[in-house]
Write a protein that holds these residues in place. Structure first.
Motif, PDB file in Angstrom:
ATOM      1  N   VAL A  72      -8.552 -10.376  57.554  1.00 56.06           N
ATOM      2  CA  VAL A  72      -9.103  -9.049  57.278  1.00 56.06           C
ATOM      3  C   VAL A  72     -10.418  -9.171  56.516  1.00 56.06           C
ATOM      4  O   VAL A  72     -11.426  -8.518  56.850  1.00 56.06           O
ATOM      5  N   GLY A  73     -10.447 -10.018  55.498  1.00 58.21           N
ATOM      6  CA  GLY A  73     -11.691 -10.222  54.760  1.00 58.21           C
ATOM      7  C   GLY A  73     -12.793 -10.776  55.648  1.00 58.21           C
ATOM      8  O   GLY A  73     -13.956 -10.349  55.561  1.00 58.21           O
ATOM      9  N   GLY A  74     -12.441 -11.704  56.533  1.00 58.55           N
ATOM     10  CA  GLY A  74     -13.424 -12.266  57.449  1.00 58.55           C
ATOM     11  C   GLY A  74     -13.992 -11.226  58.400  1.00 58.55           C
ATOM     12  O   GLY A  74     -15.194 -11.215  58.686  1.00 58.55           O
ATOM     13  N   ALA A  75     -13.140 -10.318  58.887  1.00 62.50           N
ATOM     14  CA  ALA A  75     -13.609  -9.269  59.809  1.00 62.50           C
ATOM     15  C   ALA A  75     -14.609  -8.347  59.119  1.00 62.50           C
ATOM     16  O   ALA A  75     -15.635  -7.964  59.700  1.00 62.50           O
ATOM     17  N   LEU A  76     -14.327  -7.979  57.874  1.00 67.83           N
ATOM     18  CA  LEU A  76     -15.242  -7.100  57.138  1.00 67.83           C
ATOM     19  C   LEU A  76     -16.587  -7.798  56.891  1.00 67.83           C
ATOM     20  O   LEU A  76     -17.659  -7.178  57.019  1.00 67.83           O
ATOM     21  N   LEU A  77     -16.547  -9.071  56.552  1.00 70.63           N
ATOM     22  CA  LEU A  77     -17.789  -9.818  56.355  1.00 70.63           C
ATOM     23  C   LEU A  77     -18.573  -9.936  57.664  1.00 70.63           C
ATOM     24  O   LEU A  77     -19.807  -9.900  57.663  1.00 70.63           O
ATOM     25  N   TYR A  78     -17.858 -10.077  58.776  1.00 71.38           N
ATOM     26  CA  TYR A  78     -18.516 -10.191  60.083  1.00 71.38           C
ATOM     27  C   TYR A  78     -19.324  -8.922  60.376  1.00 71.38           C
ATOM     28  O   TYR A  78     -20.504  -8.975  60.770  1.00 71.38           O
ATOM     29  N   ALA A  79     -18.688  -7.775  60.193  1.00 74.21           N
ATOM     30  CA  ALA A  79     -19.375  -6.511  60.451  1.00 74.21           C
ATOM     31  C   ALA A  79     -20.574  -6.341  59.520  1.00 74.21           C
ATOM     32  O   ALA A  79     -21.663  -5.921  59.951  1.00 74.21           O
TER      33      ALA A  79
END
Length: 396
Positions: A72-79
């Motif tokens: 989840v943290g990785g997805a937010l950083l990706y965006a």
């Protein structure tokens, strides 16, 4: 098992698929903003280095607390990183967004974290196969996403296309729910046979692990150089941008077959032989590509061949790490060996831009890629795949 495989494969499809198209942005961004190719390449090089370095930390956190929070943290950083790429107006801001933020995002949404879940949830006799399926999904992501990104660039322009990709990256959040491990007991809740520090020291004292790291360095150098610079290389030689986009898509399509085949073969034969064969074959394929007259046909044939060899190193490398050391610290140890891959990626993408700006040609980097392929084939042959013998019996 089906849920874990499906959600893990979908996450890797999105995460890897988006990043595989970054080479399409090289010329639109540098031409509009007046940057050198080295400026763009340096940001992508930092991305790969940050991905590898932070992948070790992401792996440690996933081993300790489970993969869900990390994903989840990785997805937010990706965006956030993709939006930052769209809005950056200086090379420094571009390097922070495309480099640091997206590198951190990829550390938390790709193989090290997902493979840790697979290692814990799937029986050893199916582990290499499952990793092959997931690697094939990452390849399908390239086949699927590169044409999508090319279409977004054509119809929306490079800035709006990046914002659209930021929204797509957020789909990783609901998919991460399928990789929750409700019964997972990480190091924060249960004693472990090894601490993370003990596992690291053990791995770094193992010659076979170091040889795997050396081979993975070469893998990173080759694939990221080709993935980022080949569209521009082809355009420099008079081929249309569509040829570059289709070449990257073909690499992704054929890598579906190559990654799956490598995972299946890893269940039936020594994985060191599979890895050596892949690296030797890459050296041969690049050599033939450079010797033949350049045309759309030669590009498509090369793309198909190199696609079969593209991420096919991933399943046997990670399965070998699990076979030697067990799965207790697999995300962390997989992340560390992947850090070597990303150091190679840094040099491949940055050196491509640096030498092009200095010489006006990619020829030297192509020759380095050939020599490194021979080196990697040789260093994988002595790898011992037997479980590591510890002074005291430890459950892994």
């Amino acid at each position: 098992m089906l849920q874990v495989l499906a959600c893990g494969a979908a996450i890797v499809t999105l995460s890897m698929g988006i990043r595989h198209g970054f080479g399409l942005w090289l010329q639109p961004i540098t031409q509009e903003l007046g940057w050198t190719r080295q400026s763009f390449a340096l940001a992508i090089a930092i991305q790969n280095l940050a991905w590898g370095l932070l992948g070790v930390l992401a792996g440690m956190l996933a081993d300790r607390f489970g993969a869900f929070r990390v994903l989840v943290g990785g997805a937010l950083l990706y965006a956030l990183g993709l939006a930052g790429m769209a809005w950056a107006r200086t090379p420094l801001l571009f390097a922070l967004s495309a480099g640091v933020l997206i590198g951190a995002a990829q550390a938390g949404t790709t193989y090290a974290v997902v493979y840790g879940v697979l290692g814990r949830q799937i029986a050893p006799h199916k582990r290499s196969w499952a990793m092959g399926v997931t690697a094939a999904a990452g390849s399908f992501g390239q086949f699927l996403m590169v044409p999508v990104e090319g279409g977004l660039l054509l119809h929306l322009g490079w800035q709006q296309a990046l914002l659209a990709l930021a929204l797509l990256a957020l789909l990783i959040v609901p998919l991460a729910w399928g990789l929750r491990e409700p019964g997972f007991q990480g190091a924060a809740h249960a004693p472990r046979a090894q601490s993370a520090g003990q596992a690291l020291r053990e791995a770094l004292a193992c010659p076979s692990y170091l040889l795997l790291m050396a081979g993975y360095f070469v893998c990173g150098f080759q694939v990221v150089f080709i993935g980022v610079h080949m569209p521009s290389y082809l355009k420099d030689h008079g081929l249309s941008p569509q040829v570059g986009s289709q070449a990257l898509a073909l690499i992704g399509l054929f890598n579906v077959l190559g990654s799956y085949a490598a995972g299946v073969m890893g269940q039936r034969m020594p994985k060191r032989f599979i890895l050596a064969a892949i690296y030797f074959a890459r050296a041969v394929a690049i050599s033939v590509f450079l010797l033949l007259p350049l045309s759309p046909l030669s590009v498509y044939v090369f793309s198909a061949v190199i696609g079969l060899l593209w991420l096919s190193t991933v399943p046997p490398t990670n399965a070998t790490v699990a076979q030697i050391f067990g799965v207790q610290h697999l995300s962390m140890l997989g992340g560390l060996v992947f850090f070597s891959h990303q150091i190679g990626s840094f040099w491949g993408v940055w050196l491509g831009g640096y030498l092009y700006d200095r010489t006006g040609s990619y020829d030297t980097v192509w020759l380095i890629a050939i020599a490194l392929g021979v080196f990697a084939g040789l260093v994988n042959l002595p790898v011992r795949e037997a479980p590591y013998r510890r002074a005291a019996a430890q459950s892994v």
